[in-house]
Design an enzyme around this catalytic site. Sequence first.
Site, PDB file in Angstrom:
ATOM      1  N   HIS A  20      29.081  43.046  44.387  1.00 38.48           N
ATOM      2  CA  HIS A  20      29.474  43.863  45.230  1.00 38.48           C
ATOM      3  C   HIS A  20      28.304  44.239  46.480  1.00 38.48           C
ATOM      4  O   HIS A  20      28.881  44.403  47.462  1.00 38.48           O
ATOM      5  CB  HIS A  20      29.037  45.267  44.300  1.00 38.48           C
ATOM      6  CG  HIS A  20      29.624  46.779  45.141  1.00 38.48           C
ATOM      7  ND1 HIS A  20      28.042  47.280  45.778  1.00 38.48           N
ATOM      8  CD2 HIS A  20      30.627  47.462  45.202  1.00 38.48           C
ATOM      9  CE1 HIS A  20      28.306  48.010  47.507  1.00 38.48           C
ATOM     10  NE2 HIS A  20      29.707  48.569  46.886  1.00 38.48           N
ATOM     11  N   GLU A  80      39.930  46.635  40.868  1.00 44.44           N
ATOM     12  CA  GLU A  80      39.289  46.242  42.051  1.00 44.44           C
ATOM     13  C   GLU A  80      38.176  45.792  41.964  1.00 44.44           C
ATOM     14  O   GLU A  80      37.369  45.673  40.800  1.00 44.44           O
ATOM     15  CB  GLU A  80      39.080  47.710  42.641  1.00 44.44           C
ATOM     16  CG  GLU A  80      38.323  47.388  43.995  1.00 44.44           C
ATOM     17  CD  GLU A  80      37.227  47.936  43.862  1.00 44.44           C
ATOM     18  OE1 GLU A  80      36.454  47.525  45.586  1.00 44.44           O
ATOM     19  OE2 GLU A  80      36.515  47.936  43.138  1.00 44.44           O
ATOM     20  N   GLU A 115      37.637  44.272  47.657  1.00 40.34           N
ATOM     21  CA  GLU A 115      37.959  44.212  48.812  1.00 40.34           C
ATOM     22  C   GLU A 115      36.655  43.340  49.598  1.00 40.34           C
ATOM     23  O   GLU A 115      35.923  42.796  49.009  1.00 40.34           O
ATOM     24  CB  GLU A 115      36.793  45.842  47.975  1.00 40.34           C
ATOM     25  CG  GLU A 115      36.310  46.995  49.452  1.00 40.34           C
ATOM     26  CD  GLU A 115      34.933  47.367  49.136  1.00 40.34           C
ATOM     27  OE1 GLU A 115      35.099  47.773  47.662  1.00 40.34           O
ATOM     28  OE2 GLU A 115      33.989  47.554  50.055  1.00 40.34           O
ATOM     29  N   ASP A 154      34.941  43.279  43.918  1.00 44.34           N
ATOM     30  CA  ASP A 154      34.342  43.225  45.738  1.00 44.34           C
ATOM     31  C   ASP A 154      33.895  42.038  45.906  1.00 44.34           C
ATOM     32  O   ASP A 154      33.851  41.274  45.208  1.00 44.34           O
ATOM     33  CB  ASP A 154      32.671  44.144  46.185  1.00 44.34           C
ATOM     34  CG  ASP A 154      33.527  45.201  45.450  1.00 44.34           C
ATOM     35  OD1 ASP A 154      33.310  46.584  46.221  1.00 44.34           O
ATOM     36  OD2 ASP A 154      32.633  45.975  43.958  1.00 44.34           O
ATOM     37  N   HIS A 193      38.033  50.347  38.733  1.00 42.15           N
ATOM     38  CA  HIS A 193      36.715  50.408  39.707  1.00 42.15           C
ATOM     39  C   HIS A 193      35.204  49.663  39.509  1.00 42.15           C
ATOM     40  O   HIS A 193      35.332  49.057  38.462  1.00 42.15           O
ATOM     41  CB  HIS A 193      36.484  51.474  40.006  1.00 42.15           C
ATOM     42  CG  HIS A 193      34.712  51.189  41.324  1.00 42.15           C
ATOM     43  ND1 HIS A 193      33.584  51.769  41.149  1.00 42.15           N
ATOM     44  CD2 HIS A 193      35.531  50.799  42.805  1.00 42.15           C
ATOM     45  CE1 HIS A 193      32.982  51.774  42.146  1.00 42.15           C
ATOM     46  NE2 HIS A 193      34.840  51.215  43.062  1.00 42.15           N
TER      47      HIS A 193
HETATM   48  O1  G3P Z   1      37.350  50.205  46.959  1.00 43.01           O
HETATM   49  C1  G3P Z   1      36.870  51.301  46.397  1.00 43.01           C
HETATM   50  C2  G3P Z   1      35.020  51.324  46.243  1.00 43.01           C
HETATM   51  O2  G3P Z   1      34.504  50.010  45.646  1.00 43.01           O
HETATM   52  C3  G3P Z   1      34.586  50.502  47.121  1.00 43.01           C
HETATM   53  O3  G3P Z   1      33.359  51.888  47.569  1.00 43.01           O
HETATM   54  O4  G3P Z   1      30.949  50.800  47.375  1.00 43.01           O
HETATM   55  O5  G3P Z   1      32.437  50.789  45.270  1.00 43.01           O
HETATM   56  O6  G3P Z   1      32.805  49.426  46.863  1.00 43.01           O
HETATM   57  P1  G3P Z   1      32.006  50.216  46.916  1.00 43.01           P
HETATM   58 MG    MG Z   2      34.337  48.183  45.871  1.00 45.88          MG
END
Ligand code: G3P
Ligand code: MG
Length: 220
Positions: free
Chosen positions: A47, A33, A99, A35, A6
Amino acid sequence: MIKIGHRGACGYAPENTLKAFELAISMGCSVVELDVHVIQGELLVIHDESLERTTNGLGLLTEHTLEYLRQLDAGEGEQIPTLREVIELIDHRAEINIELKGPDTAVPVNSLLLELCARGWSASEFILSSFNHQELALGEPQFRRGALFHYESEHYFEVTSRLQAWSLNLSLGIVNQQVVDSAHEKGLKVCVYTVNEPEDIQRMRVMGVDAIFTNYPDRL
Ligand code: G3P
Ligand code: MG
């Protein structure tokens, strides 16, 4: 159960930095993952829409030039990376869950991924996800789609069906056995975020969840 780093392995290195992604790979993540936001046409891996939490900058991303953003410290001397830099660093060693966090990110992400797919990357190396299901619908259909939810909804499967999604991505707070089973009956994967505590990791395993997003990939 697949472990997804993450924001990289962000429990151990500054989130969404090259250092965090390299660490996630070294901890055996088969997926990472990240953002994305778009600034002056460039996809940046970060993020928040504001800079204070993860960098030494101030204000909103959109208030600044790319040049200013790229000279900031995103932790431990790391730069805010571009999506292209992260993909090149990963270099086929893991799949990448992009994401779509910022507005209007689907079209530039499509362009970058299609360019890379013409140069030896495979569409199967990428997954697009978003809480913004309208944005996600703009993703090129050859890339798998994960529909993210942070609230319980009666409409999970309307959304996944409309998006022809590959996965239903739920927060740890709303996942339950019934929704996992219903998703599986419909041929969907279930991915849960953010699962860090060993007892939660075990609970997700027992529930039959397909993948978890974790800040601590070494705990699986
Ligand atoms: O994709 C899972 C997670 O990353 C979603 O929430 O706020 O960490 O981007 P966030
Ligand atoms: Mg995310």
